[in-house]
Design a protein around this motif. Sequence first.
Motif, PDB file in Angstrom:
ATOM      1  N   TYR A 118       0.833  -1.214   0.000  1.00 14.02           N
ATOM      2  CA  TYR A 118       0.000   0.000   0.000  1.00 14.02           C
ATOM      3  C   TYR A 118       0.866   1.261   0.000  1.00 14.02           C
ATOM      4  N   ARG A 119       1.986   1.199   0.712  1.00  8.84           N
ATOM      5  CA  ARG A 119       2.874   2.369   0.743  1.00  8.84           C
ATOM      6  C   ARG A 119       3.462   2.642  -0.644  1.00  8.84           C
ATOM      7  N   ASP A 120       3.770   1.599  -1.375  1.00  9.68           N
ATOM      8  CA  ASP A 120       4.404   1.763  -2.681  1.00  9.68           C
ATOM      9  C   ASP A 120       3.408   2.069  -3.791  1.00  9.68           C
ATOM     10  N   ALA A 121       2.161   1.651  -3.623  1.00 11.42           N
ATOM     11  CA  ALA A 121       1.209   1.729  -4.729  1.00 11.42           C
ATOM     12  C   ALA A 121       0.269   2.928  -4.648  1.00 11.42           C
ATOM     13  N   CYS A 122      -0.444   3.084  -3.538  1.00 10.08           N
ATOM     14  CA  CYS A 122      -1.543   4.054  -3.469  1.00 10.08           C
ATOM     15  C   CYS A 122      -1.077   5.501  -3.574  1.00 10.08           C
ATOM     16  N   VAL A 123       0.071   5.798  -2.976  1.00  6.68           N
ATOM     17  CA  VAL A 123       0.523   7.184  -2.900  1.00  6.68           C
ATOM     18  C   VAL A 123       0.815   7.793  -4.269  1.00  6.68           C
ATOM     19  N   HIS A 124       1.138   6.977  -5.272  1.00  6.85           N
ATOM     20  CA  HIS A 124       1.488   7.502  -6.581  1.00  6.85           C
ATOM     21  C   HIS A 124       0.328   8.257  -7.225  1.00  6.85           C
ATOM     22  N   CYS A 125      -0.879   7.787  -7.042  1.00 14.40           N
ATOM     23  CA  CYS A 125      -2.043   8.428  -7.663  1.00 14.40           C
ATOM     24  C   CYS A 125      -2.908   9.187  -6.656  1.00 14.40           C
ATOM     25  N   HIS A 126      -2.837   8.786  -5.391  1.00 17.14           N
ATOM     26  CA  HIS A 126      -3.736   9.351  -4.376  1.00 17.14           C
ATOM     27  C   HIS A 126      -2.937  10.005  -3.249  1.00 17.14           C
ATOM     28  N   GLU A 127      -2.045  10.905  -3.614  1.00 17.22           N
ATOM     29  CA  GLU A 127      -1.147  11.513  -2.626  1.00 17.22           C
ATOM     30  C   GLU A 127      -1.928  12.333  -1.593  1.00 17.22           C
ATOM     31  N   LYS A 128      -2.938  13.075  -2.033  1.00 17.08           N
ATOM     32  CA  LYS A 128      -3.715  13.913  -1.123  1.00 17.08           C
ATOM     33  C   LYS A 128      -4.404  13.063  -0.062  1.00 17.08           C
ATOM     34  N   GLU A 129      -5.052  11.993  -0.504  1.00 14.20           N
ATOM     35  CA  GLU A 129      -5.747  11.115   0.432  1.00 14.20           C
ATOM     36  C   GLU A 129      -4.758  10.370   1.327  1.00 14.20           C
ATOM     37  N   TYR A 130      -3.631   9.986   0.751  1.00 15.58           N
ATOM     38  CA  TYR A 130      -2.597   9.285   1.511  1.00 15.58           C
ATOM     39  C   TYR A 130      -2.067  10.174   2.637  1.00 15.58           C
ATOM     40  N   ASP A 131      -1.790  11.443   2.319  1.00 15.36           N
ATOM     41  CA  ASP A 131      -1.274  12.375   3.319  1.00 15.36           C
ATOM     42  C   ASP A 131      -2.318  12.656   4.396  1.00 15.36           C
ATOM     43  N   ALA A 132      -3.593  12.747   3.992  1.00 11.29           N
ATOM     44  CA  ALA A 132      -4.659  12.984   4.973  1.00 11.29           C
ATOM     45  C   ALA A 132      -4.747  11.824   5.960  1.00 11.29           C
ATOM     46  N   ASN A 133      -4.557  10.614   5.470  1.00 14.52           N
ATOM     47  CA  ASN A 133      -4.612   9.450   6.340  1.00 14.52           C
ATOM     48  C   ASN A 133      -3.469   9.444   7.357  1.00 14.52           C
ATOM     49  N   LEU A 134      -2.323  10.016   6.995  1.00 17.23           N
ATOM     50  CA  LEU A 134      -1.186  10.054   7.913  1.00 17.23           C
ATOM     51  C   LEU A 134      -1.512  10.848   9.171  1.00 17.23           C
ATOM     52  N   ASP A 135      -2.385  11.873   9.038  1.00 15.20           N
ATOM     53  CA  ASP A 135      -2.756  12.708  10.179  1.00 15.20           C
ATOM     54  C   ASP A 135      -4.007  12.216  10.886  1.00 15.20           C
ATOM     55  N   SER A 136      -4.566  11.125  10.409  1.00 13.16           N
ATOM     56  CA  SER A 136      -5.794  10.601  11.000  1.00 13.16           C
ATOM     57  C   SER A 136      -5.488   9.715  12.199  1.00 13.16           C
ATOM     58  N   VAL A 137      -6.537   9.302  12.877  1.00 12.06           N
ATOM     59  CA  VAL A 137      -6.363   8.389  14.014  1.00 12.06           C
ATOM     60  C   VAL A 137      -5.747   7.076  13.552  1.00 12.06           C
TER      61      VAL A 137
END
Length: 381
Positions: A118-137
């Motif tokens: 997931y770290r290698d795949a999702c962030v390439h296209c969904h960086e905004k959502e990926y970064d938002a999840n980093l600050d989530s619970v």
Amino acid sequence: MRLQRRTIVAMLSVGLLLVTVAVFGVRPAVAGPPAQATGNEGCLACHGQPGMITTLPSGEKLYLTVDPQVYNSSVHGQKGQACLDCHPDVDAAAHPKGDAVWSELGVATRRDLSLKLYRDACVHCHEKEYDANLDSVHGKGLAAGDTNSAICTDCHGTHNITVPGEPRSRDSQMCELCHAEIFERYKQSIHGAALLGEGNPDVPGCVDCHQVHSVQGPSNGSNFHLFSPEICAKCHADAEMMGRYGLSADVFDTYVSDFHGTTVELFQKTAPDQETNKPVCIDCHGVHDMKSVDDPESAVIKANLLKTCQKCHPDATDNFPTSWVQHYRPSVTKAPLVFFVNLFYMIFIPAVLAVMLLFVVTDAYRRIFKRKKEDLHGKAA
């Protein structure tokens, strides 16, 4: 005689074939990726075969089969997303086999593999959502070492990703995978029953209160509890929406106007990082198990209201809840005594101020007129 010769020739042919197989190791042909395959065809030539299973170093079984129909009907499949877009580090021509795969990826368990991919795949296209999840619970839990915290693929799936929120109940059903006990309470609540049972588009699901990728909750040390009335107000202060169900849209304004709400608002503005000991909506109505105000099990129905008040006011007596007009504005039919007292002061106070203003103006006029008159008499003398 001729038949015997044919039988002997056949036997010699079979024997020669068996010797050749034994000596030279000839094996039946097995389907593999076409040498010049492009796109997903090369990957699915192997991974599209049913029953592909491997064993991880942890001893867990991992299914490697990808159903082409399932993938093609997914969001990625419909957009023509290639396998290598999500697995860019895989060499389709000669990717490692067997245990070499896991040592190369540095994984031992299924969870290790999910976290790695997931770290290698999702962030390439969904960086905004990926970064938002980093600050989530969820993201903060993962950073703290809780590998069970939800990641993209836990909620959205892998090769079977569908359009989020279609149907609307699907978002909440995603949350059920990890929060089954809470989901069961929500399912029995007035919100959950309407969304999951009736498909009502107006009632809130999990993500409406906790957000989607930047998921927040009281358990991660945030000010979620303090600011939760504003979450409720998104629906319950909407006059058009509440009008469809015959509910008052004054609940938020009347809450903010009373002692509890006024104190909470002061905390929000002056000390947003501190909690308040004054109740917010969920303290009285419940969190995930909210009931209709007509439900016998509701915490705010008249029969249960005293018990609810006693959570903060242990000395409250039977007449304690009657001192509160609930979330309705006083009217002739609802709390008439409060209504007429308010009406009296609405008239009395402006009238007193008007009389006082009139007195001040007339007195000033009298003083000015008197001074001018004295000045005239002085000049005449």
